[in-house]
Enzyme design. Structure first.
Site, PDB file in Angstrom:
ATOM      1  CB  CYS A  61      -0.841   0.056   1.278  1.00 36.10           C
ATOM      2  SG  CYS A  61      -2.263  -1.020   1.258  1.00 36.10           S
ATOM      3  CB  CYS A 110      -3.618   2.660   2.163  1.00 39.18           C
ATOM      4  SG  CYS A 110      -4.911   1.495   1.707  1.00 39.18           S
ATOM      5  CB  CYS A 149      -3.545  -1.838  -1.800  1.00 35.07           C
ATOM      6  SG  CYS A 149      -5.076  -1.253  -1.068  1.00 35.07           S
ATOM      7  CB  CYS A 160      -3.953   3.181  -1.643  1.00 26.52           C
ATOM      8  SG  CYS A 160      -2.813   1.830  -1.336  1.00 26.52           S
TER       9      CYS A 160
END
Ligand SMILES: [Zn+2]
Length: 187
Positions: free
Chosen positions: A33, A37, A64, A67
């Site tokens: 991430c 995030c 992810c 994000c």
């Protein structure tokens, strides 16, 4: 690269000043991430930090979906590189290396062979030829599982130059010839 505590504190306060400067990888989910995030914070004992999205991916983490660390706009160099790698992958998927050479593939992307190999080593962790082989074997395995085609037909459709190279590639990956997989299914 910052030390663990600096990254960890920046992550816990979702500090936008650090966005793009490090990436958080979460062992328990296999996801990485951006520091900003919005997803619920993972436990500190489960995270590690990487200086780039590519480094996190090389370590086996997936980006992810919230994000989108792999497409983040703060990293133009990586984005440009990524586009080239993605284009190369698409061309390999549609058979560029089943009939053509790595040199031709690189040329059609407008880059040199060595540069292409370096990009693959860095972002994919495998060479273009290895990638093509992996894709061919995947196609062949699907055809073995889903059709009753003759093995030579499968070798041809999957993009292998000959039944011999099909057998050899299969044996290397699965430790047994394709015919044994087919037999197993019929039995
Ligand atoms: Zn995220």
């Amino acid at each position: 690269m910052f030390d663990f505590d600096t990254c960890n504190e920046a992550r816990l306060r979702r500090d936008p000043a650090y966005d793009g400067l490090f990436f958080t990888a979460v062992r328990t989910t296999g996801i990485y991430c951006r520091p900003v995030c919005p997803v619920k914070h993972p436990l500190t004992k489960n995270v590690s930090y990487y200086p780039s999205a590519a480094a996190a991916e090389r370590a086996g983490y997936r980006p992810c979906l919230r994000c989108r660390p792999e497409t983040a706009p703060f990293c133009p160099a990586w984005k440009g590189t990524r586009t080239t790698v993605e284009r190369a992958l698409k061309m390999i998927e549609s058979g560029a290396l089943d009939s053509g050479s790595v040199h031709e593939l690189a040329a059609s992307l407008g880059i040199g062979t060595r540069h292409l190999s370096r990009l693959f080593a860095r972002h994919i962790g495998a060479s273009p030829v290895q990638m093509a082989q992996t894709l061919r074997i995947g196609r062949a395995k699907r055809l073995l599982d889903e059709t009753n085609f003759h093995l030579s037909e499968i070798a041809f459709q999957a993009g292998f130059g000959s039944i011999r190279s099909f057998n050899a590639a299969f044996l290397t990956l699965y430790g047994r010839p394709p015919s044994s997989i087919r037999r197993q299914r019929i039995l």
